[in-house]
Design an enzyme around this catalytic site. Structure first.
Site, PDB file in Angstrom:
ATOM      1  N   ASP A  87       1.036  -1.326   0.274  1.00 41.74           N
ATOM      2  CA  ASP A  87       0.052   0.052  -0.135  1.00 41.74           C
ATOM      3  C   ASP A  87       1.169   0.905   0.085  1.00 41.74           C
ATOM      4  O   ASP A  87       1.778   1.563   0.805  1.00 41.74           O
ATOM      5  CB  ASP A  87      -0.745   0.039   1.876  1.00 41.74           C
ATOM      6  CG  ASP A  87      -2.618  -0.590   1.390  1.00 41.74           C
ATOM      7  OD1 ASP A  87      -2.436  -0.912   0.375  1.00 41.74           O
ATOM      8  OD2 ASP A  87      -2.472  -1.080   2.425  1.00 41.74           O
ATOM      9  N   GLU A 184     -13.739  -2.903  -1.056  1.00 37.44           N
ATOM     10  CA  GLU A 184     -13.616  -3.116  -0.309  1.00 37.44           C
ATOM     11  C   GLU A 184     -15.416  -3.105   0.016  1.00 37.44           C
ATOM     12  O   GLU A 184     -15.734  -1.516   0.192  1.00 37.44           O
ATOM     13  CB  GLU A 184     -13.031  -2.743   0.965  1.00 37.44           C
ATOM     14  CG  GLU A 184     -12.651  -2.628   2.078  1.00 37.44           C
ATOM     15  CD  GLU A 184     -11.645  -2.169   3.194  1.00 37.44           C
ATOM     16  OE1 GLU A 184     -10.260  -1.982   2.337  1.00 37.44           O
ATOM     17  OE2 GLU A 184     -12.145  -1.957   4.219  1.00 37.44           O
TER      18      GLU A 184
HETATM   19  O1  KIV Z   1      -4.174  -2.541   4.641  1.00 39.75           O
HETATM   20  C1  KIV Z   1      -4.783  -3.184   4.258  1.00 39.75           C
HETATM   21  O2  KIV Z   1      -4.929  -4.425   5.159  1.00 39.75           O
HETATM   22  C2  KIV Z   1      -5.912  -3.866   2.627  1.00 39.75           C
HETATM   23  C3  KIV Z   1      -7.057  -4.708   2.739  1.00 39.75           C
HETATM   24  C4  KIV Z   1      -7.717  -4.719   3.682  1.00 39.75           C
HETATM   25  C5  KIV Z   1      -7.381  -4.640   1.539  1.00 39.75           C
HETATM   26  O3  KIV Z   1      -5.601  -2.524   2.877  1.00 39.75           O
HETATM   27 NA    NA Z   2      -4.518  -0.968   2.929  1.00 38.71          NA
END
Ligand code: KIV
Ligand code: NA
Length: 267
Positions: A87, A184
């Site tokens: 991310d 999500e």
């Molecule tokens: O940060 C995370 O774990 C996520 C998932 C819930 C998709 O973005």
């Molecule tokens: Na995330």
């Protein structure tokens, strides 16, 4: 066995479901990859699970790079290394320039694909990353970095106009070069529409069984969350150890047993 690539996942669309699980360290990364998890997500949920924050907002690019490097070392020791998705955290990609610098740091730490929360405003950055050889997964629906704007963690896309807009955004993002879409907490029906509308793999969490893949936070699926969301299932049951719990998750995603009706949302 050769490592999972973006091409392997693309080829699985409409053939075979794949699974994704969060990983933040080397030990669990290797265990999950060895259990057959195709994608390890270094999620900014590490802000909640590892750092003890109430949201993902305090997580930095340096935190993401650190955990990505740890996951990459564990994954390298797996029999069949997974694809590592990382991310970009809160406000680390507000401009194209800033997004490119954040992307460089986590890719150099060992990520294979980035995940970015946002809708069509991400297009200029995705185009630029795509030109520079960086794959991207666009995260739509409940995007936890926007919790303050949403006024809580709630299902997104229940209204017809919002649902239609999400379909349009997903198509535009895929056309801009997004290699995957993640949904999500959206109604099952909307997730099915988006999965049919784009040619790239669609991953769901709280989005029903119709998507091409599923993702869960590892701590949730090991039953470590005292207040789990509706879409969570605890796989550390029936006398299983952790490795067996990961394998059960992979098997239930493949067979379509998970998610069940009780884990999804209606419009
Ligand atoms: O940060 C995370 O774990 C996520 C998932 C819930 C998709 O973005
Ligand atoms: Na995330």
């Amino acid at each position: 066995m050769s490592a999972i690539s973006i091409r392997s996942l693309q080829a699985m669309k409409q053939q075979e479901k794949f699974s994704m699980l969060t990983a933040y360290d080397a030990t669990f990364a290797q265990q999950a990859a060895d259990a057959g998890v195709e994608v390890l997500l270094v999620g900014d949920s590490l802000g909640n699970m590892i750092q003890g924050h109430d949201s993902t907002l305090p997580v930095t690019v340096a935190d993401m790079a650190y955990h990505t490097a740890n996951v990459a070392r564990g994954n390298r020791r797996a029999q069949r290394p997974a694809l590592i998705m990382t991310d970009l955290p809160f406000m680390s990609h507000g401009t194209v320039e800033q997004g490119l610098e954040s992307a460089r740091l986590v890719m150099q730490a060992g990520a294979h694909i980035l995940k970015l929360e946002g809708d069509s405003w991400l297009i200029p950055l995705i185009e630029s990353l795509s030109r520079q050889g960086v794959p991207v997964c666009a995260h739509l629906g409940l995007t936890p970095q926007s919790v303050n704007k949403f006024g809580g963690y709630r299902v997104q896309g229940r209204e017809q106009d919002k649902a239609d807009a999400m379909v349009e955004h997903a198509i535009a993002l895929a056309n801009a070069g997004a290699d995957m879409i993640l949904l999500e907490c959206v109604p099952n029906e909307l997730a099915n529409r988006i999965t049919a509308a784009v040619s790239v793999p669609v991953v769901g969490i709280g989005a029903g069984a119709g998507t091409d893949a599923q993702v869960l936070v590892m701590h949730d699926m090991l039953g470590l969350n005292p207040r789990p969301a509706k879409f969570v299932k605890n796989f550390l049951t029936d006398g299983r150890n952790i490795q067996q719990a990961f394998a059960a998750y992979v098997a239930e995603v493949k067979s379509g047993q998970f998610p069940a009706a009780e884990h999804g949302f209606s419009a």
